[in-house]
Each structure stands twice: as structure tokens, then as C-alpha cells.
Design an enzyme around this catalytic site. Sequence first.
Site, short mmCIF file in Angstrom:
data_model
loop_
_atom_site.label_atom_id
_atom_site.label_comp_id
_atom_site.label_asym_id
_atom_site.label_seq_id
_atom_site.Cartn_x
_atom_site.Cartn_y
_atom_site.Cartn_z
CB THR A 167 -0.95 -0.01 1.23
OG1 THR A 167 -1.54 -1.30 1.36
CG2 THR A 167 -2.05 1.03 1.08
CD GLU A 215 6.41 -1.00 9.08
OE1 GLU A 215 6.29 -1.22 7.87
OE2 GLU A 215 5.81 -1.64 9.95
C1 5RP Z 1 5.32 -3.89 6.83
C2 5RP Z 1 4.00 -3.47 7.35
C3 5RP Z 1 2.95 -3.15 6.36
O1 5RP Z 1 2.47 -1.86 6.61
C4 5RP Z 1 1.82 -4.13 6.47
O2 5RP Z 1 2.37 -5.43 6.37
C5 5RP Z 1 0.78 -3.92 5.38
O3 5RP Z 1 1.33 -4.23 4.15
P1 5RP Z 1 0.53 -4.15 2.80
O4 5RP Z 1 0.27 -2.70 2.53
O5 5RP Z 1 1.46 -4.77 1.78
O6 5RP Z 1 -0.74 -4.94 2.96
O7 5RP Z 1 3.75 -3.40 8.53
O8 5RP Z 1 6.19 -4.29 7.86
#
Ligand code: 5RP
Length: 223
Positions: free
Chosen positions: A31, A103
Site C-alpha cells: 500500500t 516503522e
Molecule cells: C510492513 C508493514 C505493512 O504496513 C503491512 O504489512 C501492510 O502491508 P501491505 O500494505 O502490503 O498490505 O507493517 O512491515
Amino acid sequence: MTQDELKALVGQAALQYVTPGEIVGVGTGSTVNKFIDALASMKDQIPGAVSSSVASTARLQALGIPVFEANDVAELSVYIDGADEIDASGHMVKGGGAALTREKIVAAQSRRFVCIADESKMVKALGAFPLPVEVIPMATARLIRQFAALGGKAQVRFKDGAPLVSDNGQHILDVTGLQITDPLGFESLVNQWPGVVTVGVFAHQKASVCLLGTSAGVKTLVF
Ligand code: 5RP
């Protein structure tokens, strides 16, 4: 709309939270990749970004967006990132892309966390998605036992036949079978277990806003 289209929709919508003239905090995942692609249209209006992973850094730089070290930037007005799960209070599970520690670091230095997610990520209670936990490898066996005592089954995440190594050189446990009814308490509890680098519950650094991609368009949730 497909899930990919919903991700693109919220990635584009997140541009409204980027302040011209200011560095933006950038998360990790599919995303966020849509957001990074959209951010390229604003690259002449911002000094650059602080990134939460090697992968996001590479994508930002490939698009000509400068990346700053977190240590060189005092505070960010906004951090934009995805989630694996988000509840009605803005608590999240994150780390499906193994970037949870960085993050949480970038989120902690940001005044506002804008979560971008498609509607499949909205849950009543956290815990259905296997909970990522970054761990120091020598603590793995004991941590698996500690999660078992809480009713969880923890497994080391593998990639290409070997334990996945995070950007920080550590391993990831994915824990199933947990019911996270008290996200703040759970995050505090697990984070103080020796050997845990970061647990993927984001309750202390919860979302301030969620842009949720739905078939009816982008829904804005404020927490
Ligand atoms: C990565 C994360 C991502 O924000 C989470 O996994 C969502 O990913 P995606 O947008 O591919 O569904 O925490 O460590």
C-alpha cells in the site's frame, strides 16, 4: 474494485496529508508503494522523506525523492504507513513486511500517524493476523515458550529456506492463536521480554487517522 485498486486509491488520497516544504515519514509495504509512487508527483515540493525500510528507501530514491536519516531529523509532522490489521480505536498490527521496528521508530518521531489500508484490514479485535515480533535470535526458543504460555503458537518466519533476516539483522516470529483484547497492555508486556526487539502491536504509536479504501471510496476515520 480490486484490492490493488483500493490500495492505489488510499495511496493517492494520502497526498493530502503531505505538507509542502516538510519531510514526510514513509512506511513499508504494497500500500505504501502506491503512496510512494503518488508522492513522486510532489517531489519538487518536499525536501524528502525518512524511510522505514531498505525497500522503501530504494523505491523513494529510484523516483528521485531524497531520503534522510531518522537521526538527522528532529520531528516529522506526519508518518504514512499501511497495516495488517486496524481496530476501531486505531490500534494496529503491523510487520507483515518485517519492517515493524523501523516503522515504530519513525512513527514515534512523527506527530501524526496516517494509516492507509484497504477495508479488509479493518477488524473488531486484533489477533487474527499472525502477529509479527522482531527478536534477537538467541532468545527465540524461550520467546516461543513465553508466547505458548499466553496461548499463542510462535514460528520463525522463513524466506528461501532460511530464517528471514530483517533490515536490523534479526529474526521475525509470527504468532497465531492470540486474542489481543488489551492492545496497550499487551504491547507493554511483550516489549519488555528480554530478546524482543519490537512487537508488532502498534497501540502506543496508534493511528491518528485511517484512510480506508472501500468499494464506495475512501473513508476517513479519525481516532
Ligand atoms: C510492513 C508493514 C505493512 O504496513 C503491512 O504489512 C501492510 O502491508 P501491505 O500494505 O502490503 O498490505 O507493517 O512491515
